[in-house]
Design a protein around this motif. Sequence first.
Motif, short mmCIF file in Angstrom:
data_model
loop_
_atom_site.label_atom_id
_atom_site.label_comp_id
_atom_site.label_asym_id
_atom_site.label_seq_id
_atom_site.Cartn_x
_atom_site.Cartn_y
_atom_site.Cartn_z
N GLY A 153 0.93 -1.14 0.10
CA GLY A 153 -0.07 0.09 -0.04
C GLY A 153 1.02 1.26 -0.06
N SER A 154 0.17 2.28 0.06
CA SER A 154 0.91 3.88 0.11
C SER A 154 1.63 3.98 1.15
N THR A 155 1.70 3.24 2.36
CA THR A 155 2.50 3.31 3.42
C THR A 155 3.86 2.37 3.23
N SER A 156 3.81 1.97 2.22
CA SER A 156 5.01 1.03 2.00
C SER A 156 5.04 -0.35 2.81
N ARG A 157 3.96 -0.71 3.09
CA ARG A 157 3.71 -2.05 3.97
C ARG A 157 2.50 -3.02 3.22
N PRO A 158 2.30 -4.19 3.39
CA PRO A 158 1.30 -4.87 3.08
C PRO A 158 0.09 -4.32 3.34
N THR A 159 -0.99 -4.46 2.55
CA THR A 159 -2.33 -4.08 2.86
C THR A 159 -2.97 -5.04 3.73
N ALA A 160 -2.64 -6.25 3.82
CA ALA A 160 -3.02 -7.32 4.87
C ALA A 160 -1.92 -7.83 5.54
N GLU A 161 -2.26 -8.78 6.22
CA GLU A 161 -1.37 -9.39 7.64
C GLU A 161 -1.09 -10.78 7.31
N ALA A 162 -1.79 -11.37 6.20
CA ALA A 162 -1.65 -12.68 5.90
C ALA A 162 -2.47 -12.90 4.51
N GLY A 163 -1.76 -14.13 3.95
CA GLY A 163 -2.41 -14.80 2.93
C GLY A 163 -1.86 -16.10 2.55
N PRO A 164 -2.16 -16.74 1.72
CA PRO A 164 -1.44 -18.15 1.40
C PRO A 164 0.05 -18.06 1.45
N GLY A 165 0.31 -18.83 2.13
CA GLY A 165 1.92 -18.88 2.25
C GLY A 165 2.68 -17.85 2.74
N TRP A 166 2.09 -16.87 3.24
CA TRP A 166 2.77 -15.63 3.91
C TRP A 166 2.24 -15.24 4.99
N LYS A 167 2.84 -14.28 5.95
CA LYS A 167 2.32 -13.56 7.10
C LYS A 167 3.14 -12.39 7.13
N TYR A 168 2.59 -11.39 7.78
CA TYR A 168 3.13 -10.16 8.02
C TYR A 168 3.01 -9.65 9.40
N ASP A 169 4.37 -9.59 10.19
CA ASP A 169 4.24 -9.38 11.50
C ASP A 169 4.81 -7.82 11.53
N PRO A 170 3.77 -6.78 11.96
CA PRO A 170 4.18 -5.28 11.99
C PRO A 170 5.14 -5.27 13.18
N ASP A 171 5.29 -5.96 13.88
CA ASP A 171 6.27 -5.75 15.24
C ASP A 171 7.49 -6.56 15.06
N GLU A 172 7.74 -7.16 14.39
CA GLU A 172 9.11 -7.85 14.23
C GLU A 172 10.00 -6.90 13.42
N GLY A 173 10.98 -6.74 14.08
CA GLY A 173 12.25 -5.86 13.57
C GLY A 173 11.86 -4.36 13.63
N ASP A 174 12.38 -3.52 12.88
CA ASP A 174 12.24 -2.02 13.18
C ASP A 174 10.83 -1.62 12.23
N TRP A 175 10.50 -2.14 11.27
CA TRP A 175 9.45 -1.87 10.40
C TRP A 175 8.62 -2.93 10.09
N GLY A 176 8.66 -4.07 10.66
CA GLY A 176 7.62 -5.17 10.40
C GLY A 176 8.56 -6.24 9.44
N THR A 177 8.02 -7.22 9.32
CA THR A 177 8.66 -8.35 8.48
C THR A 177 7.89 -9.18 7.92
N VAL A 178 7.76 -9.65 6.64
CA VAL A 178 7.14 -10.53 5.93
C VAL A 178 7.83 -12.00 5.80
N TYR A 179 7.17 -12.87 6.09
CA TYR A 179 7.59 -14.32 5.90
C TYR A 179 6.78 -15.00 5.12
N LEU A 180 7.68 -15.72 4.21
CA LEU A 180 7.33 -16.52 3.05
C LEU A 180 7.71 -18.01 3.17
#
Length: 204
Positions: A34-61
């Motif tokens: 999205g416009s905030t340079s972050r995923p617009t969702a927090e999870a989907g097939p085969g992936w998840k986004y943890d906004p609290d992991e690391g300085d700016w969040g982490t996507v796991y694939l």
Amino acid sequence: RLLALIILVFVSCVIVPSSAYAKAGDALVEIEIGSTSRPTAEAGPGWKYDPDEGDWGTVYLEEGYAFSFSSGVFYLGDIKNNGGTILEGVFGGTVTNTGGIVKGGGFSTGSIVLNDGSIEGGSFQSEVYNGTQGVIFGGVFKGGLNNEGVVRDGSFEGWVENEGTIHGGEFHSDGYDGEVARVVNRGTFAGGAVYTYLLNESGG
């Protein structure tokens, strides 16, 4: 009619869908940024986004999926790829590729790529650290490369420090000032086209 046929053949050769580059059996997944340079969702097939992991969040694939990051630049956040395939996107954080595949994408200045999987394509303004389990088959590398694994091919336009094995690739003199070695070899340099200064410190 002949001109139209020529144009059609050219377009069909240039425009190749992402699915053509996915590993056989992988499910194609799109992650919207999205416009905030972050995923617009927090999870989907085969992936998840943890906004609290690391300085700016982490996507796991995860393994078994091929991912395209669409719409925006994933600048504020990191990626940990645990066996999946990255097809495309623009990235600005730290990308850790463990047993996965990078087939494409743009990795901007300031980002870092830690590879213990395979890199088969992409454009890297970033620094790339190719670990002992990493293999580079292709890509354009304009930042630096620290290699402890294997390089089989690619175009390298920045500095290279090799403590692993290089079998091929092109090593260019972009920015070479005639005094600083662009390629420093402490491992095995078995092949490749070198168009810049190669300093062979202790390797072969």
